[in-house]
Design a protein around this motif. Structure first.
Motif, PDB file in Angstrom:
ATOM      1  N   LEU A 152      -9.820 -24.738 -38.264  1.00  0.00           N
ATOM      2  CA  LEU A 152     -10.012 -23.574 -37.396  1.00  0.00           C
ATOM      3  C   LEU A 152     -10.716 -22.433 -38.124  1.00  0.00           C
ATOM      4  O   LEU A 152     -11.513 -21.710 -37.528  1.00  0.00           O
ATOM      5  CB  LEU A 152      -8.665 -23.095 -36.852  1.00  0.00           C
ATOM      6  CG  LEU A 152      -7.984 -24.057 -35.874  1.00  0.00           C
ATOM      7  CD1 LEU A 152      -6.696 -23.459 -35.352  1.00  0.00           C
ATOM      8  CD2 LEU A 152      -8.909 -24.405 -34.727  1.00  0.00           C
ATOM      9  N   GLN A 167      -3.247 -23.252 -28.460  1.00  0.00           N
ATOM     10  CA  GLN A 167      -3.661 -24.481 -27.780  1.00  0.00           C
ATOM     11  C   GLN A 167      -4.374 -25.391 -28.763  1.00  0.00           C
ATOM     12  O   GLN A 167      -4.133 -26.589 -28.830  1.00  0.00           O
ATOM     13  CB  GLN A 167      -4.654 -24.166 -26.652  1.00  0.00           C
ATOM     14  CG  GLN A 167      -4.089 -23.386 -25.508  1.00  0.00           C
ATOM     15  CD  GLN A 167      -3.475 -24.290 -24.468  1.00  0.00           C
ATOM     16  OE1 GLN A 167      -2.959 -25.350 -24.808  1.00  0.00           O
ATOM     17  NE2 GLN A 167      -3.498 -23.851 -23.224  1.00  0.00           N
ATOM     18  N   GLN A 168      -5.308 -24.785 -29.508  1.00  0.00           N
ATOM     19  CA  GLN A 168      -6.070 -25.578 -30.461  1.00  0.00           C
ATOM     20  C   GLN A 168      -5.153 -26.179 -31.508  1.00  0.00           C
ATOM     21  O   GLN A 168      -5.274 -27.342 -31.879  1.00  0.00           O
ATOM     22  CB  GLN A 168      -7.137 -24.690 -31.108  1.00  0.00           C
ATOM     23  CG  GLN A 168      -8.135 -24.194 -30.067  1.00  0.00           C
ATOM     24  CD  GLN A 168      -9.012 -23.089 -30.598  1.00  0.00           C
ATOM     25  OE1 GLN A 168      -8.858 -22.637 -31.739  1.00  0.00           O
ATOM     26  NE2 GLN A 168      -9.944 -22.644 -29.768  1.00  0.00           N
ATOM     27  N   ARG A 170      -2.000 -26.845 -31.203  1.00  0.00           N
ATOM     28  CA  ARG A 170      -1.218 -27.927 -30.595  1.00  0.00           C
ATOM     29  C   ARG A 170      -2.032 -29.211 -30.496  1.00  0.00           C
ATOM     30  O   ARG A 170      -1.537 -30.297 -30.767  1.00  0.00           O
ATOM     31  CB  ARG A 170      -0.782 -27.511 -29.181  1.00  0.00           C
ATOM     32  CG  ARG A 170       0.459 -26.675 -29.156  1.00  0.00           C
ATOM     33  CD  ARG A 170       1.335 -27.049 -27.988  1.00  0.00           C
ATOM     34  NE  ARG A 170       0.701 -26.814 -26.709  1.00  0.00           N
ATOM     35  CZ  ARG A 170       1.187 -27.270 -25.566  1.00  0.00           C
ATOM     36  NH1 ARG A 170       2.295 -27.996 -25.564  1.00  0.00           N
ATOM     37  NH2 ARG A 170       0.587 -27.008 -24.436  1.00  0.00           N
ATOM     38  N   SER A 171      -3.274 -29.066 -30.096  1.00  0.00           N
ATOM     39  CA  SER A 171      -4.122 -30.244 -29.923  1.00  0.00           C
ATOM     40  C   SER A 171      -4.333 -30.964 -31.245  1.00  0.00           C
ATOM     41  O   SER A 171      -4.194 -32.178 -31.338  1.00  0.00           O
ATOM     42  CB  SER A 171      -5.468 -29.833 -29.350  1.00  0.00           C
ATOM     43  OG  SER A 171      -5.283 -29.292 -28.064  1.00  0.00           O
ATOM     44  N   LEU A 172      -4.656 -30.182 -32.254  1.00  0.00           N
ATOM     45  CA  LEU A 172      -4.924 -30.816 -33.535  1.00  0.00           C
ATOM     46  C   LEU A 172      -3.654 -31.429 -34.120  1.00  0.00           C
ATOM     47  O   LEU A 172      -3.694 -32.474 -34.770  1.00  0.00           O
ATOM     48  CB  LEU A 172      -5.538 -29.797 -34.498  1.00  0.00           C
ATOM     49  CG  LEU A 172      -6.944 -29.353 -34.058  1.00  0.00           C
ATOM     50  CD1 LEU A 172      -7.416 -28.164 -34.867  1.00  0.00           C
ATOM     51  CD2 LEU A 172      -7.931 -30.498 -34.185  1.00  0.00           C
ATOM     52  N   GLN A 224      -1.333 -32.755 -32.328  1.00  0.00           N
ATOM     53  CA  GLN A 224      -1.151 -34.006 -31.592  1.00  0.00           C
ATOM     54  C   GLN A 224      -1.973 -35.126 -32.204  1.00  0.00           C
ATOM     55  O   GLN A 224      -1.636 -36.297 -32.064  1.00  0.00           O
ATOM     56  CB  GLN A 224      -1.588 -33.812 -30.145  1.00  0.00           C
ATOM     57  CG  GLN A 224      -0.440 -33.632 -29.189  1.00  0.00           C
ATOM     58  CD  GLN A 224      -0.863 -33.997 -27.784  1.00  0.00           C
ATOM     59  OE1 GLN A 224      -1.913 -33.573 -27.312  1.00  0.00           O
ATOM     60  NE2 GLN A 224      -0.054 -34.780 -27.119  1.00  0.00           N
ATOM     61  N   LEU A 225      -3.077 -34.745 -32.827  1.00  0.00           N
ATOM     62  CA  LEU A 225      -3.916 -35.760 -33.447  1.00  0.00           C
ATOM     63  C   LEU A 225      -3.426 -36.084 -34.851  1.00  0.00           C
ATOM     64  O   LEU A 225      -4.048 -36.849 -35.567  1.00  0.00           O
ATOM     65  CB  LEU A 225      -5.360 -35.288 -33.501  1.00  0.00           C
ATOM     66  CG  LEU A 225      -6.020 -35.152 -32.126  1.00  0.00           C
ATOM     67  CD1 LEU A 225      -7.417 -34.575 -32.267  1.00  0.00           C
ATOM     68  CD2 LEU A 225      -6.083 -36.500 -31.447  1.00  0.00           C
TER      69      LEU A 225
END
Lengths: 254, 254
Positions: A74, A55-56, A58-60, A62-63
């Motif tokens: 991480l 999840q993390q 994926r989020s990063l 996306q940024l």
DNA sequence: CTTGACCCTGACGCAACGTAAGGGTTTATC
DNA sequence: GATAAACCCTTACGTTGCGTCAGGGTCAAG
């Protein structure tokens, strides 16, 4: 007494997250996300911790962070928030720069497209030539100078621009003739040509010395502009320069 | 009687144009710009035509075209201007889309950076978690909905938001307790909880059914939100749903 | 026992070059 | 005329984030 934690196989995790199996393989290979277990047959088994990490990631992503940056973010999670702030701010700065650059690109393309739409029949050859000149200009002028030039062109009007563009070759032809004859720069005929030359430059640059300097750099470094041999233009420029200097000298002696 | 045309070796041309030798090698290899001659020793010799073509390539590259697109533009030069217009317009559309996307990225990062700068001591763990949640939201809500949510948060104020964030876990704990006891959804205690639940949702969504739907999708597809197990939350949501339905039914029978 | 639906590793491909490696050519200098 | 510096050549791997086979095990169902 642990509650039989849920485990996912690659395909399941891929479907659940919308990523592809290949992507998960890739993250595994580069060590960004390695499943915490394998089945006896070698199947990847992802646990809840792994899913959280994904999840993390994926989020990063996306940024817009690279996988390498994500790994650092991480793994350096023990570090203070300030170090993360620095990373984010650097990233942000790069992004903003990119946006500005692409914005400029859009503007340029817009101008070209407008020209293309306006003239119903543009010979492709000419179009490409105009693109070349446009981008050439933009390599030598600062954005501010370009804006000033655009304003200047608007102030002059389409017609006057065409007049000037027709005037230049005539003027250069005359200058070339005098040079070939070896006429002295202080000769009245040359003086007249020098004045016309100076006036045209003045009109184009709007009297801005910075723009004149950029124009000079352009002619010094490019070999052809508007299909002209810049070496010849440079020679003429020097000749005209001598003429103008001679005139100033004459004035100061008077 | 031809005037001994100038020829450039790769290094010379590279210096003159600001490109690297490797780039010229590359263009040669892919057939984009092949020197019109070679010396006896196999040295690349670029003529004036080649230089002109290179100018064009440079210009089109500056406009962000790929080498493949450039090749097509230059080789289809016989084609009408309209086909070029189409190419440029497609390129422009792509670029604009990119700019918008990057603009959004910048905004998101800006928000994160602001938060980071504001809180003097952010635990890295929490930061990453907030990033995860932010981007998670942005996968489920449309840009318009996100804007609406932002307005909504502003309207509610920081304090009320913190109150709500504290309220949720308490409420969920109570609901969980009733569920465990097997209390019927029509029971007055559950009805009261359902009303509080509905009110909180209403406050968050601003009464927008689209936002409520997105929120539902989020909880259906993600496994954890705010560190909560969404399966449990979904179960509670269903229980509350039954409670609200029971109430409506009771009303219609009255 | 054979499908099918999974899973594995390995390896090439993409865009546009950067960066050596290993080896000839020119040119200037001694 | 030899030598070194400065160029030139081709070949080939590395970069980023995976996509896309290829060739081959694993597992549940029929």
């Amino acid at each position: 007494m642990q509650p039989q934690r849920k485990r996912w196989k690659v395909g399941e995790l891929a479907r659940a997250t919308g990523l592809t199996v290949r992507t998960l393989h890739h993250y595994d290979r580069i060590g960004l996300l390695q499943p915490s277990a394998r089945s006896s047959a070698g199947y990847r088994l992802y646990g809840e911790q792994d899913v959280a990490r994904l999840q993390q990631i994926r989020s990063l992503r996306q940024l817009g962070f690279t996988l390498e940056q994500i790994r650092e973010l991480l793994d350096r999670r023990g570090g203070d928030g300030a170090s993360h702030l620095r990373v984010i701010e650097m990233h942000l700065a790069r992004l903003r720069e990119q946006v500005r650059a692409q914005q400029r690109l859009c503007d340029r393309l817009e101008r070209i497209a407008k020209r293309l739409r306006a003239a119903e029949e543009v010979p492709a050859e000419e179009l490409i030539q105009s693109i070349v000149e446009m981008t050439m200009f933009e390599r030598y002028y600062t954005p501010e100078q370009l804006e000033q030039l655009a304003k200047r062109r608007e102030a002059l009007g389409e017609e006057r621009i065409r007049e000037v563009e027709a005037e230049w070759p005539r003027l250069m032809e005359e200058v070339r003739a005098e040079m070939e004859k070896g006429t002295d720069p202080s000769d009245p005929r040359v003086q007249a040509l020098a004045q016309r030359w100076r006036a045209l430059i003045e009109e184009f640059t709007g009297g801005d010395p910075g723009i004149a300097a950029s124009l000079k750099r352009l002619y010094e470094q490019e070999t052809t502009v508007h299909g002209l041999d810049t070496a010849a233009v440079r020679a003429m420029g020097e000749y005209i320069g001598r003429a103008l200097a001679a005139r100033r000298e004459g004035e100061s002696h008077a």
